[in-house]
Structure formats: C-alpha cells, structure tokens
Design an enzyme around this catalytic site. Structure first.
Site, PDB file in Angstrom:
ATOM      1  N   THR A  44       1.361  -6.537  -0.577  1.00 16.72           N
ATOM      2  CA  THR A  44       2.531  -7.353  -0.919  1.00 16.72           C
ATOM      3  C   THR A  44       2.173  -8.828  -1.036  1.00 16.72           C
ATOM      4  O   THR A  44       2.766  -9.560  -1.829  1.00 16.72           O
ATOM      5  CB  THR A  44       3.637  -7.139   0.143  1.00 16.72           C
ATOM      6  OG1 THR A  44       4.132  -5.809  -0.009  1.00 16.72           O
ATOM      7  CG2 THR A  44       4.789  -8.115  -0.019  1.00 16.72           C
ATOM      8  N   THR A  78       0.355  -4.345   4.325  1.00 14.34           N
ATOM      9  CA  THR A  78       0.645  -4.129   5.744  1.00 14.34           C
ATOM     10  C   THR A  78       0.760  -2.652   6.125  1.00 14.34           C
ATOM     11  O   THR A  78       0.673  -2.311   7.301  1.00 14.34           O
ATOM     12  CB  THR A  78       1.951  -4.848   6.149  1.00 14.34           C
ATOM     13  OG1 THR A  78       3.033  -4.301   5.398  1.00 14.34           O
ATOM     14  CG2 THR A  78       1.858  -6.336   5.939  1.00 14.34           C
ATOM     15  N   ASP A  79       0.955  -1.780   5.122  1.00 15.24           N
ATOM     16  CA  ASP A  79       1.251  -0.383   5.463  1.00 15.24           C
ATOM     17  C   ASP A  79       0.118   0.307   6.230  1.00 15.24           C
ATOM     18  O   ASP A  79       0.373   1.098   7.139  1.00 15.24           O
ATOM     19  CB  ASP A  79       1.584   0.421   4.196  1.00 15.24           C
ATOM     20  CG  ASP A  79       2.976   0.084   3.667  1.00 15.24           C
ATOM     21  OD1 ASP A  79       3.766  -0.520   4.406  1.00 15.24           O
ATOM     22  OD2 ASP A  79       3.267   0.432   2.500  1.00 15.24           O
TER      23      ASP A  79
END
Ligand code: DAS
Length: 313
Positions: free
Chosen positions: A12, A83-84
């Site tokens: 992101t 971030t996942d």
C-alpha cells in the site's frame, strides 16, 4: 551522516489506486520530505508486489540481499513492504540477516492518495531508526505508527487502522519520539538460523473444537515436509488429531507445536514422547512455519525430533 539502503517491495505504501498502478520505489521515496536529511540514502528495488504475493522464498532472498547490503559500508537497511504479510517477512529477516546492524521494515495502511496517509511518516521514521546506533543488536524491527516492534513478536492486529501492529507477548519495543528511537527493552542480538536455503513445503494447521485428523493427513498426503500445529491453550489437542500425528511420525514429517493463543508457551511433553512432536516455544504459527522451513534446510538429511528441537530451543 548515517548511510541507509532502502529496499522497496511494493504494498500500500507504493499503491496509487487513482492512477491504477503500484509505484516504483523511487517514486515512493520521492514522497517523503526530510528523507535525505535523515540519512545518506541508497535505493534498490527488490520487487513491486502486494505483500499477499510475497512467498517464503522471496522473503528468504530479501533477507539474503539485506545481509549482503549490510556487509558493506552501510549503517542500516530499511525495507518497504505491504502490511499483510509483513509480520512474516520481518521474522524471516530476523532469522536470516546476520550482524548487529539495524534492519527495519515499514509500510502504510493508507495510500499516498488518501486523507491521513501514513506512508511518508512511517518511511521517514524507519530510516531514523535504521540510522540510529541505539537500534543495533535488536533483531529485525517493524516501524509503523510511531511504534517499534521486534520481528520475533510482532503481529498484524487490525486490518485497516493505522495502528495495525501489536506485540501481544511483550508489547512494543520502543517508539519514535521526534526523530529519535526510544527503546523500552534491552538489546538482544539476532541469532540467525544457519541455513543456505529453505524447504518451502511446510503447512500450518490451526486446531479448533471438534478437529479431527483430516487436515494433518492431507498435509502429509500433499507432500508436506513439515507441519506446524497451533494447539489449544498451553498444549491441549482434541483426541481426533492423534492418528494424524502418528501418520506424521511414521512418514518422518516433523510436527512443531505452538499455541493458537496470541502469546504464551506450550507444554507438550506427552505429545513429544508419543509422537516426536517439537515444542515451538513462544511464537505464532506463522512464524514457527518459517522457522521450520529454515530448520529443515539447515538440518539436511537428519530431520529426527532431537535434531529439529535444536532449532526451536
Ligand atoms: N496492500 C496490502 C499489502 O500489500 C496491504 C498493505 O500494504 O497495507 O499487504
């Protein structure tokens, strides 16, 4: 001035949905005011992907590259990442990157086009941490939302809030105050797993009420070389999984057990004795799985319980 190399991977922090694309790393760095005052920056693009597309092998290669960079005239490395799967990559870095120099991962919960975007600040703070002598000998770290977390403990705990990470076992390791990291825990050097490669066929099974052995048997039938089982509480399992554990033992497939709770150790003496299960200690199943991949590679042909336990001691 400290020298920091930034390895960019996408996520992101690089997403530009309005333009229908993901930005390359140099564009990501260009959005951060004050970056070049914080350190002398060198940029290298590792990949441009959403972190759901990162694989353990990519994480391993990223760690090896970070180690190569740190062996040169560089004070620290920063990695930008989605971030996942960040909690997995930062733990891989923790196990793969040797030496005391800081390695810091960061990302963003909001794209650069959203109100309240967090990427630029997170990246600046990650560089400030990587540039600091205070950050040496602390293992791989995750910096986001002014917080510093250790790769060994950190987990993504919220799917959308900018305060997306927590360390349930011990809390955050520090914070960034102004432009300086402040640490709340003592230094503790990384202890890399001595593996030149990884064995990626390792599955993760979470136990639930009424679980039987179908998933564990499916892992063995599907060619898993190791299985991590998230057990209940301190180490309890439904009786129905026991035939699956026996099948793993007969097939020579190591089974590592950790708790399905957010934190805490397990006591699995009976399962160790009866089925050769390995106590994974206090870590999440996601992290134990990556550790088992490295342990299987480092162990070579001797993958018996005694040998495998050495990598989880
Ligand atoms: N885009 C998702 C990812 O790559 C989420 C994020 O980065 O925050 O992991």
């Amino acid at each position: 001035m400290a020298k920091v190399t930034i390895l960019t991977t996408g996520g992101t922090i690089a997403s530009r949905p309005g333009a229908g694309r993901m930005a390359h790393g140099d564009e990501v760095l260009g959005t951060v005011p004050g970056l070049h005052e914080a350190a002398e920056i060198v940029h290298e693009e590792f990949c441009v992907v959403a972190s759901s597309q990162m694989t353990p092998r990519m994480m391993f290669n990223l760690g090896k590259r970070a180690g190569e960079v740190l062996s040169g005239d560089v004070d620290g490395v920063v990695i930008t990442h989605g971030t996942d799967t960040m909690e997995e990559t930062v733990y891989m870095l923790d196990m793969v990157v040797p030496g005391p120099k800081p390695v810091v991962i960061t990302g963003a919960m909001r794209t650069a086009e959203e109100v309240g975007t967090d990427g630029a600040r997170n990246l600046l703070e990650a560089v400030q941490v990587a540039a600091s002598p205070q950050a040496r000998s602390r293992g791989a770290m995750l910096v986001l939302n002014d917080e510093i977390h250790l790769g060994r403990f950190v987990a993504k705990v919220h799917s959308s809030n900018p305060r997306a990470f927590g360390s349930p076992a011990q809390g955050r390791a520090g914070e960034v105050h102004g432009s300086q990291p402040v640490f709340y825990v003592p230094q503790s050097p990384r202890k890399p797993v001595p593996a030149d490669d990884i064995v990626t066929d390792v599955d993760l099974v979470r136990l639930y009420s009424g679980a039987d052995d179908r998933l564990i048997k499916a892992c063995v039938a599907g060619g898993a070389r190791g299985v991590v089982v998230e057990v209940m509480g301190k180490g309890n399992v439904p009786r129905g999984i026991l035939p699956g554990l026996d099948e793993c033992r007969k097939a020579g497939v190591p089974v590592v057990m950790v708790t399905r709770c957010q934190a805490g150790p397990v006591e699995i003496g009976r399962l160790e004795d009866q089925f050769g299960c390995i106590n994974g200690g206090e870590m999440t199943g996601l992290k134990a799985r990556l550790r088992l991949m490295l342990a299987l590679a480092a162990a070579g042909q001797d993958r018996g319980p005694e040998r495998m336990r050495q990598f989880f001691a």
